[in-house]
Design an enzyme around this catalytic site. Sequence first.
Site, short mmCIF file in Angstrom:
data_model
loop_
_atom_site.label_atom_id
_atom_site.label_comp_id
_atom_site.label_asym_id
_atom_site.label_seq_id
_atom_site.Cartn_x
_atom_site.Cartn_y
_atom_site.Cartn_z
N PRO A 1 0.80 -1.11 -0.05
CA PRO A 1 0.09 0.02 -0.13
C PRO A 1 0.64 1.30 -0.03
O PRO A 1 0.56 2.34 -0.18
CB PRO A 1 -0.78 0.04 1.29
CG PRO A 1 -0.81 -1.50 1.93
CD PRO A 1 0.47 -2.04 1.29
N GLU B 1 1.06 -8.84 8.05
CA GLU B 1 0.94 -7.35 8.39
C GLU B 1 1.92 -6.79 7.43
O GLU B 1 2.22 -5.64 7.26
CB GLU B 1 1.42 -7.00 9.65
CG GLU B 1 0.27 -6.95 10.56
CD GLU B 1 -0.83 -6.50 10.18
OE1 GLU B 1 -0.84 -5.15 10.05
OE2 GLU B 1 -2.11 -6.74 10.39
N ARG C 1 -1.45 -6.23 -21.82
CA ARG C 1 -1.94 -5.43 -22.79
C ARG C 1 -1.03 -4.48 -23.58
O ARG C 1 -1.29 -4.05 -24.54
CB ARG C 1 -3.09 -4.39 -22.18
CG ARG C 1 -4.17 -5.35 -21.22
CD ARG C 1 -5.21 -4.61 -20.79
NE ARG C 1 -6.23 -4.49 -21.79
CZ ARG C 1 -6.35 -3.43 -22.70
NH1 ARG C 1 -5.79 -2.35 -22.49
NH2 ARG C 1 -7.48 -3.26 -23.50
N ASP D 1 -7.49 2.83 -25.53
CA ASP D 1 -8.32 2.94 -24.57
C ASP D 1 -7.87 4.09 -23.63
O ASP D 1 -7.30 5.04 -23.82
CB ASP D 1 -7.64 2.00 -23.65
CG ASP D 1 -7.99 0.40 -24.34
OD1 ASP D 1 -9.03 0.25 -24.77
OD2 ASP D 1 -7.38 -0.66 -23.97
N1 SAM Z 1 0.22 -3.62 7.38
C1 SAM Z 1 0.23 -3.23 6.02
C2 SAM Z 1 -0.06 -1.45 5.92
O1 SAM Z 1 -0.59 -1.19 6.94
O2 SAM Z 1 0.48 -0.98 4.83
C3 SAM Z 1 -0.68 -3.81 5.27
C4 SAM Z 1 -0.40 -5.32 4.96
S1 SAM Z 1 -1.68 -6.14 3.94
C5 SAM Z 1 -2.57 -6.68 4.96
C6 SAM Z 1 -0.84 -7.51 3.10
C7 SAM Z 1 -0.24 -7.51 1.97
O3 SAM Z 1 -0.84 -7.18 0.72
C8 SAM Z 1 0.99 -6.29 1.82
O4 SAM Z 1 2.16 -6.81 2.29
C9 SAM Z 1 0.92 -6.05 0.28
O5 SAM Z 1 1.82 -7.13 -0.43
C10 SAM Z 1 -0.42 -6.21 -0.21
N2 SAM Z 1 -1.35 -5.25 -0.19
C11 SAM Z 1 -2.18 -4.79 0.49
N3 SAM Z 1 -2.81 -3.46 -0.22
C12 SAM Z 1 -2.21 -3.59 -1.14
C13 SAM Z 1 -2.53 -2.32 -2.08
N4 SAM Z 1 -3.27 -1.38 -2.04
N5 SAM Z 1 -1.53 -2.42 -3.30
C14 SAM Z 1 -0.71 -3.37 -3.53
N6 SAM Z 1 -0.54 -4.54 -2.41
C15 SAM Z 1 -1.29 -4.40 -1.31
#
Ligand code: SAM
Length: 245
Positions: A88, A115, A153, A168
């Site tokens: 994220p 996490e 794509r 697109d």
């Molecule tokens: N504790 C982290 C935080 O608050 O930023 C979130 C961890 S999330 C539950 C678990 C995994 O999901 C992350 O390590 C990432 O690989 C993936 N993930 C979650 N949200 C994402 C997003 N918006 N974009 C890309 N990967 C995401």
Amino acid sequence: MKFDILTLFPPMFDGPLTESIIRRAVERGLVNISLHNIRDYATDRHRVVDDAPYGGGDGMVMKVEPLAACIEAVKAERPAARVILTTPRGRRFDHDAARELAGYEELIIVCGRYEGIDERVRDLFVDEEFSIGDFVLTGGELAAMVMVDAVIRFIPGALGSPGSAECDSFADGLLEYPQYTRPVEFRGTRVPDVLLSGNHAEVARWRRQKALELTRRVRPDLLHGAELSGRDRDYLTTLGREEEP
Ligand code: SAM
């Protein structure tokens, strides 16, 4: 182009990456997608891949050793591959990012879980971090699928019609114009007459204007970065005037 996806849940990729356009791209040899189970690189008896965070707190963190071993094993085969982490906190994945990544021959995509991952994985192995939006997924697998789909794509020959990707939404900074197909009339709503006229210049003009109208209405922020001609700007001014009281 080669994608290596590092995940704790390889079966999640069945379906999204084995159907339709992606399947055909794989069959034609344009794309190669390999899945690697990070758990296979855990060395202890119980194949543990997560542990409690130092400093306390909720949830578990993906351990550095299995991830490091997995990345290194894949990198040994593909030394030039770019290592992407789904997170994220990464750069927002968008049209330009997809086009940019399509320029690499080899990508390694790391899917986090729990996490997230031990920070040292980032420090030691990751070239770039991407987020698919301002929300939190339960894992990086869906993000990886979205990214692979959007990148493919842009690979020449992957789409049925060669010009599709360039027409697109977002290609020239605008959203795409509305599309219609048969029947001409459905429950009292008709396909716009201009699309039935056979006049290609008029059709092109209508489409451009609709793309401008639509973008201005739902994503006005895009207009700042869009490639606009003098004619486009005049049209947008007209739209503004029409709305004045
Ligand atoms: N504790 C982290 C935080 O608050 O930023 C979130 C961890 S999330 C539950 C678990 C995994 O999901 C992350 O390590 C990432 O690989 C993936 N993930 C979650 N949200 C994402 C997003 N918006 N974009 C890309 N990967 C995401």
